[in-house]
Design an enzyme around this catalytic site. Structure first.
Site, PDB file in Angstrom:
ATOM      1  N   HIS A 198       0.911  -1.260   0.079  1.00 15.03           N
ATOM      2  CA  HIS A 198       0.141  -0.071  -0.007  1.00 15.03           C
ATOM      3  C   HIS A 198       0.887   1.420   0.011  1.00 15.03           C
ATOM      4  O   HIS A 198       1.848   1.350  -0.810  1.00 15.03           O
ATOM      5  CB  HIS A 198      -1.092  -0.246   1.227  1.00 15.03           C
ATOM      6  CG  HIS A 198      -2.103   0.877   1.121  1.00 15.03           C
ATOM      7  ND1 HIS A 198      -2.388   1.453   0.285  1.00 15.03           N
ATOM      8  CD2 HIS A 198      -2.891   1.146   2.360  1.00 15.03           C
ATOM      9  CE1 HIS A 198      -3.389   2.414   0.614  1.00 15.03           C
ATOM     10  NE2 HIS A 198      -3.799   2.077   1.950  1.00 15.03           N
ATOM     11  N   HIS A 200      -1.862  -2.464  -9.838  1.00 16.04           N
ATOM     12  CA  HIS A 200      -2.694  -1.808  -8.821  1.00 16.04           C
ATOM     13  C   HIS A 200      -3.979  -2.851  -8.807  1.00 16.04           C
ATOM     14  O   HIS A 200      -4.433  -3.375  -9.857  1.00 16.04           O
ATOM     15  CB  HIS A 200      -3.191  -0.542  -9.368  1.00 16.04           C
ATOM     16  CG  HIS A 200      -4.052   0.451  -8.397  1.00 16.04           C
ATOM     17  ND1 HIS A 200      -5.265   0.222  -8.278  1.00 16.04           N
ATOM     18  CD2 HIS A 200      -3.484   1.246  -7.624  1.00 16.04           C
ATOM     19  CE1 HIS A 200      -5.434   0.831  -7.147  1.00 16.04           C
ATOM     20  NE2 HIS A 200      -4.469   1.596  -6.549  1.00 16.04           N
ATOM     21  N   ASP A 238       2.639   5.742  -6.576  1.00 17.74           N
ATOM     22  CA  ASP A 238       3.789   5.631  -5.795  1.00 17.74           C
ATOM     23  C   ASP A 238       5.187   5.736  -6.667  1.00 17.74           C
ATOM     24  O   ASP A 238       6.076   6.068  -6.093  1.00 17.74           O
ATOM     25  CB  ASP A 238       3.876   4.490  -4.992  1.00 17.74           C
ATOM     26  CG  ASP A 238       2.796   4.545  -3.811  1.00 17.74           C
ATOM     27  OD1 ASP A 238       2.720   5.696  -3.263  1.00 17.74           O
ATOM     28  OD2 ASP A 238       2.171   3.568  -3.683  1.00 17.74           O
TER      29      ASP A 238
END
Ligand code: CMC
Length: 377
Positions: A221, A269, A320
Site C-alpha cells: 500500500h 494496482h 507511488d
C-alpha cells in the site's frame, strides 16, 4: 462444502460512498465528481480538503476562514513532541506518525464526542497539526531542532519550511501541492477500509486514523513509495551518468528482477489494470523537479524500469512510482515518504470516517472454518 471465498475482498462491493469514484475502464478518478487532474491543475490542497469533507468546493470566504484556522493550528503540541522524543531516532517514521496521532487523540478534549461537528473539527485540526509531526521527525533524524510554523505561508509552503528551515522555490511547492492533492483520496483502499472498520465499531476518529496509518505502512500500500526509492538506490543513482546510461542499467535490473519472479514496488494496482489515473499528473510534476534540480539520470532510471516492466508484463506504474523520486529530489529521507502520504490521506480517511458514522453498520464479515474438527484433549 466449498465456499465462494473472495480472497482479499477482490471485486467485492461493500458499501456506497459519495466521496470519490475510481473508474478503471476510463482510468479516471473523481473527487466528489471533479476529475483529480483538474483539481491538481487549479486548486490548493486546502480547497481540496474542504471539497472532500463538505462535498462542495469552498467559496472564497469559506476558504479563507479555513486557511486562517489551519494556520492557527499548526504548532507541534508539547505533549506530542515529548512523546516523539521518547522514540528512537531510527524507528520507522510511520511508527512516529502512528504514535503522534494516538497522543493527539488521547489529549483531545473532544476525544469521545463523535457528533458531526466534533468530527469535522478534529479532522481539520489533525490536517493542520500533522505536518509538524513529519517535519520535526525528519529534522530530529538529522540532529536538527524543531522549526516553528509560519502563518504567512500556505500549507505546502509551510510544510517544506518546517522540514527544511528555508523557503522552498515555487516549482517545488507546486510539485508538493500536486502530490498532496493526488494522494488525498482513493475510495475503499486498504487503509481507508481499515478506518471504516474501526469507525463501524463506534470507536473515535483518532483510533480510526491510527489504525489506518498501520495499514498504510505496508509495502503493498503506502509503503510502496519508499520501496520505489530503495529500488533506485539498489540500481545505484549516479549524478554524473547520462539519462541513456541510467536507463540501460535500470532496464537490465528490471529484466533480472522479473526473471527471478520478484515483485517490483510502484507497479500494478488492484483496481487499475491499464494504468493509474493519477500517474500522468504526478509524472509531469516529477519531470518539472528533474528539470529544476537538473537530474536527468533519475529520468533514465524511471524510464528504464517502466519500459522493461511494460515490455515484459504489461504492468503499469501506480502513483507511488513517480511520487517516490519526486520526494527524494525535494530532499526528504526515503523513510519519510509514507508519512507524507498520511498528511494527504488524512483528508480522505476522515471524510470516510464521517461518512461511515453517518450511515453505520458494524463491519463484521464471516469466515469459512478449515481447522480441525471438534476434538477433546
Ligand atoms: N511486480 C511484478 N509483478 C507484479 C506486480 C509488480 N509490482 N504487480 C502485479 N504483478 C503480477 C503478479 O506477480 C501476478 O502475476 P501472476 O499472475 O503471474 O502470479 C499478477 O501480476 C497479478 O498480481 P496480484 O498481486 O495478484 O494482483 P493484485 O491486484 O492483488 O495486486 C498490488 C495489486 C498493488 C498488490 C500488486 O500490483 C503489487 O504488489 N504491486 C507492488 C506494490 C505497490 O506498488 N503497491 C502500491 C499500490 S498503489 C498505491 C496505494 O494504494 O498505496
Amino acid at each position: 462444502m466449498t465456499e465462494d471465498i473472495k480472497k482479499g475482498l477482490a471485486g467485492v462491493v461493500v458499501d456506497y460512498t459519495a466521496i470519490s469514484k475510481v473508474n478503471p475502464e476510463t482510468n479516471s478518478l473523481l473527487y466528489r465528481g471533479y476529475p483529480v487532474q483538474d483539481l491538481a491543475a487549479a486548486k490548493s490542497f486546502e480547497e481540496v480538503a474542504l471539497l472532500l469533507w463538505n462535498g462542495e468546493l469552498p467559496s472564497e470566504v469559506e476558504c479563507s476562514e479555513f486557511c486562517a484556522f489551519e494556520r492557527a493550528n499548526r504548532a507541534l503540541d508539547s505533549r506530542v513532541k515529548a512523546a516523539i522524543d521518547l522514540l528512537p531516532v531510527d524507528c520507522h517514521p510511520m511508527d512516529t506518525a502512528r504514535t503522534a496521532v494516538s497522543v493527539i487523540g488521547a489529549n483531545h478534549p473532544l476525544a469521545s464526542d463523535s457528533s458531526p461537528e466534533a468530527e469535522l473539527r478534529k479532522a481539520k485540526e489533525l490536517f493542520a497539526a500533522f505536518p509538524a509531526v513529519v517535519a520535526y521527525d525528519q529534522r530530529r533524524r538529522r540532529g536538527l531542532d524543531l522549526v516553528e510554523p509560519r502563518e504567512d505561508l500556505n500549507y505546502a509552503q509551510n510544510f517544506l519550511w518546517m522540514t527544511f528551515g528555508e523557503e522552498a522555490a515555487e516549482e517545488v511547492v507546486d510539485a508538493f501541492r500536486v502530490s498532496m492533492v493526488l494522494y488525498a483520496e482513493h475510495s475503499f483502499n486498504a487503509s481507508t477500509f481499515a478506518a471504516r472498520v474501526i469507525t463501524s465499531t463506534l470507536a473515535d476518529l483518532h483510533s480510526a486514523v491510527t489504525g489506518a496509518i498501520g495499514a498504510l505502512k505496508g509495502p503493498l500500500h503506502g509503503g510502496a513509495n519508499e520501496a520505489v526509492m530503495h529500488t533506485f538506490d539498489e540500481i545505484g543513482i549516479d549524478k554524473n551518468e547520462s539519462r541513456e546510461e541510467a536507463a540501460a542499467r535500470a532496464k537490465a535490473w528490471m529484466e533480472k528482477a522479473l526473471s527471478e519472479k520478484k515483485k517490483v514496488m510502484g507497479f500494478g494496482h488492484r483496481v487499475y489494470k491499464h494504468g493509474d489515473s493519477r500517474v500522468p499528473t504526478m509524472k509531469a510534476a516529477l519531470d518539472r523537479m528533474i528539470e529544476y534540480y537538473s537530474r536527468d539520470e533519475i529520468l533514465g532510471l524511471y524510464d528504464g524500469l517502466q519500459v522493461a516492466m511494460d515490455e515484459a508484463k504489461g504492468i503499469q506504474p501506480n502513483l507511488d512510482y513517480p511520487a517516490g523520486p519526486t520526494y527524494h529530489l525535494m530532499g526528504f529521507d526515503t523513510e519519510m515518504f509514507t508519512p507524507l502520504f498520511i498528511a494527504a490521506r488524512i483528508t480522505g480517511w476522515t471524510s470516510h470516517i464521517m461518512e461511515q458514522r453517518a450511515s453505520n453498520a458494524l463491519i463484521r464479515p464471516l469466515s469459512a472454518y478449515n481447522g480441525p474438527e471438534q476434538r477433546s484433549f
